[in-house]
Write a protein that holds these residues in place. Structure first.
Motif, PDB file in Angstrom:
ATOM      1  N   ALA A 122       0.606  -1.235  -0.011  1.00 54.22           N
ATOM      2  CA  ALA A 122       0.017   0.089   0.007  1.00 54.22           C
ATOM      3  C   ALA A 122       0.880   1.335  -0.191  1.00 54.22           C
ATOM      4  O   ALA A 122       0.507   2.281  -0.611  1.00 54.22           O
ATOM      5  CB  ALA A 122      -0.923  -0.073   1.163  1.00 54.22           C
ATOM      6  N   ALA A 181      -0.849  -6.897  -2.965  1.00 60.27           N
ATOM      7  CA  ALA A 181      -1.302  -5.713  -2.744  1.00 60.27           C
ATOM      8  C   ALA A 181      -1.194  -4.738  -3.738  1.00 60.27           C
ATOM      9  O   ALA A 181      -2.302  -3.900  -4.247  1.00 60.27           O
ATOM     10  CB  ALA A 181      -0.892  -5.262  -1.278  1.00 60.27           C
ATOM     11  N   ILE A 185      -4.366  -3.140  -5.975  1.00 58.88           N
ATOM     12  CA  ILE A 185      -4.581  -1.711  -6.044  1.00 58.88           C
ATOM     13  C   ILE A 185      -4.405  -1.211  -7.443  1.00 58.88           C
ATOM     14  O   ILE A 185      -5.227  -0.291  -7.866  1.00 58.88           O
ATOM     15  CB  ILE A 185      -3.519  -0.941  -4.942  1.00 58.88           C
ATOM     16  CG1 ILE A 185      -3.821  -1.557  -3.663  1.00 58.88           C
ATOM     17  CG2 ILE A 185      -3.321   0.359  -5.321  1.00 58.88           C
ATOM     18  CD1 ILE A 185      -3.032  -1.182  -2.607  1.00 58.88           C
ATOM     19  N   LEU A 191      -6.711   1.407  -2.661  1.00 55.91           N
ATOM     20  CA  LEU A 191      -5.676   1.963  -1.840  1.00 55.91           C
ATOM     21  C   LEU A 191      -6.499   2.155  -0.515  1.00 55.91           C
ATOM     22  O   LEU A 191      -5.711   1.998   0.516  1.00 55.91           O
ATOM     23  CB  LEU A 191      -4.995   3.043  -2.469  1.00 55.91           C
ATOM     24  CG  LEU A 191      -3.972   3.845  -1.714  1.00 55.91           C
ATOM     25  CD1 LEU A 191      -2.895   2.644  -1.272  1.00 55.91           C
ATOM     26  CD2 LEU A 191      -3.308   4.919  -2.411  1.00 55.91           C
ATOM     27  N   ALA A 194      -6.728  -0.920   1.416  1.00 60.85           N
ATOM     28  CA  ALA A 194      -5.433  -1.555   1.848  1.00 60.85           C
ATOM     29  C   ALA A 194      -4.689  -0.848   2.933  1.00 60.85           C
ATOM     30  O   ALA A 194      -4.341  -1.436   3.987  1.00 60.85           O
ATOM     31  CB  ALA A 194      -4.406  -1.500   0.666  1.00 60.85           C
ATOM     32  N   LEU A 195      -4.828   0.563   2.900  1.00 62.03           N
ATOM     33  CA  LEU A 195      -4.209   1.281   4.253  1.00 62.03           C
ATOM     34  C   LEU A 195      -4.911   1.122   5.466  1.00 62.03           C
ATOM     35  O   LEU A 195      -4.274   0.788   6.565  1.00 62.03           O
ATOM     36  CB  LEU A 195      -4.205   2.785   3.831  1.00 62.03           C
ATOM     37  CG  LEU A 195      -3.302   3.146   2.568  1.00 62.03           C
ATOM     38  CD1 LEU A 195      -3.722   4.733   2.108  1.00 62.03           C
ATOM     39  CD2 LEU A 195      -1.637   3.188   3.059  1.00 62.03           C
TER      40      LEU A 195
END
Length: 243
Positions: A122, A181, A185, A191, A194-195
């Protein structure tokens, strides 16, 4: 640099750095339990600092999505520990000689590294400099975590080079998940998810595993200071890399 290649290289470096965790065991078979507690505290501080800078790095924060991602990260850690039977495992029983215990300790470290790989992936998608920073922060976290792992392996008769190698191997899921990941993304606007996932997983690991392990082996005040200093260093260095 291509983001997938960047994630592969950076996560590999972070995994390789974990071999340095064996250094405190050079010339000795055991390390004091308090030192293992400090190792967990250092790992926890680096992880908390990384989690903080990840959540402040999104170009256009979406709190609802980030919150859902956080819950997914926590759920992922809980689920993987539950299905692997490692949810209540004490990671530092150096007097435990059973073969099954050694495998479970390695498995726990591998499960942890998967969430860390998502954090690296990420971060790469935020910006390459930020990806470099998070990978180095994860590498910093990997060293004391590997020290705790190697202490267990050494107590079970594993030679130093083999312990260092196993510490690196246990971080292979970090490499795989960093690449996965980035690929996900790139394929979809994931994103913020994922963060949030990385934030939830990292903070949960600190609160549920690293800190309890630390407190069992060293004074609460000492552990708190080590965690705060390690976290502060990561936040101060990483504050200008996001976005």
């Amino acid at each position: 640099m291509d983001p997938v290649l960047a994630a592969l290289v950076l996560s590999t470096v972070a995994a390789a750095i974990s071999a340095a965790g064996v250094l405190p065991l050079v010339g000795r078979r055991h390390v004091p339990l308090v030192a293992i507690g400090w190792a967990h505290a250092l790992a926890a501080g680096a992880m908390l600092g990384t989690a903080f800078v990840l959540m402040t790095a999104a170009p256009s924060p979406n709190l609802d999505v980030a919150a859902l991602g956080t819950l997914l990260g926590i759920g992922f850690v809980r689920f993987t520990h539950m299905v692997s039977g490692t949810q209540d495992l004490d990671l530092d029983r150096v007097d435990e000689a059973s073969e099954g215990y050694g495998y479970k300790v390695l498995l726990v470290n591998a499960l942890h590294s998967a969430s860390e790989g998502v954090a690296i992936g990420a971060a790469v998608m935020v910006s390459l400099p930020f990806g470099v920073f998070v990978a180095l922060a994860m590498g910093m976290h990997n060293v004391p975590e590997a020290t705790a792992l190697c202490a267990v392996l050494r107590a079970r008769g594993v030679r130093l080079p083999h312990a260092a190698g196993l510490a690196v191997v246990s971080n292979v899921p970090q490499i795989v998940m960093a690449v996965v990941a980035v690929a996900l993304i790139q394929a979809a606007p994931l994103l913020p998810w994922a963060l949030g996932f990385a934030f939830g997983a990292l903070v949960y690991l600190v609160l549920a595993e690293h800190l309890p392990e630390s407190y069992r082996k060293a004074g609460h005040t000492t552990i708190a200071l080590v965690v705060i200093v390690a976290m502060g260093i990561v936040v101060l260095i990483g504050g200008g890399h996001g976005g």
